[in-house]
Scaffold this active site. Structure first.
Site, short mmCIF file in Angstrom:
data_model
loop_
_atom_site.label_atom_id
_atom_site.label_comp_id
_atom_site.label_asym_id
_atom_site.label_seq_id
_atom_site.Cartn_x
_atom_site.Cartn_y
_atom_site.Cartn_z
N GLY A 118 -6.67 37.81 -13.17
CA GLY A 118 -6.77 38.88 -14.06
C GLY A 118 -8.13 38.24 -15.02
O GLY A 118 -8.79 39.49 -15.56
N SER B 36 -5.97 27.89 -7.69
CA SER B 36 -6.40 26.95 -7.82
C SER B 36 -5.97 25.98 -8.81
O SER B 36 -6.64 25.72 -9.80
CB SER B 36 -7.60 26.37 -7.25
OG SER B 36 -8.59 26.70 -8.05
#
Length: 199
Positions: free
Chosen positions: A37, A108
């Site tokens: 987001g 990540s």
């Protein structure tokens, strides 16, 4: 899983430098990292669109899209997250070898994974772009309704809630996506690419 042993690296006839000369620009990976987001995919695609408009060889690798194909066998355990990023790193290296400016949009979450990917590249080929955005703002946006599902207990091990996100300590570029427009973020990234003579 058994590993291949009877393999030999075959040198390519056309080099990365050859492709860069032909393309008339450098190649690199812009590695977008940040919470779900935060705006990684939106900004990565905006950068790629502007690169394309300027005639620069480009491509986008997006986290969800990769999990529909190459990494569809992986879940979200710590091991699977690490393997997900390892595979993407190897694919990203191929794109950079091809003379492409690659943008990747992956949470990540672990620094060690991102550092392992960085180690695959030559100096200034791996550009870590931290899309910094407060968790509260990411939850407010919640474009895929993932935070809402996590808060209801429908999703486990979600980054930022019950699984950690390790922010970059020394990213090449930091974008405050809660303060900048997408256009301004793209401008900041292009300024960096131009200063480094990549484009």
């Amino acid at each position: 899983m058994s590993k291949s042993t009877n393999i030999t690296w075959h040198a390519e006839a056309i080099t990365k430098s050859d492709r860069r000369v032909q393309n008339r620009h450098g190649s690199c990976v812009l590695w977008f990292t940040g919470l779900s987001g935060s705006g990684k995919s939106t900004i990565a695609n905006a950068v790629s669109s502007e690169l394309h408009r300027r005639g620069i060889s480009e491509y986008v690798l997006d986290g969800d899209n990769i999990r529909h194909g190459l990494n569809r066998d992986l879940g979200f355990s710590d091991y699977d997250r690490t393997e997900n990023i390892r595979r993407i790193g190897e694919v990203a290296k191929l794109f950079v070898e091809s003379g492409t400016v690659l943008t990747t949009a992956f949470i990540s979450p672990f620094r060690s994974d991102r550092d392992q990917v960085r180690a695959l590249f030559e100096k200034e080929e791996f550009i870590e772009v931290y899309i910094e955005c407060p968790l509260e703002e990411c939850e407010r946006r919640d474009p895929k309704q993932l935070y809402r599902k996590t808060r209801r207990g429908e999703i486990k091990d979600f980054t930022g809630i019950d699984s950690p996100y390790e922010a970059p300590e020394r990213p090449e570029i930091t974008i405050r996506s809660d303060l900048l427009t997408v256009k301004d973020a793209v401008g900041q990234i292009f300024q960096y690419l131009q200063e480094k003579n990549i484009i």
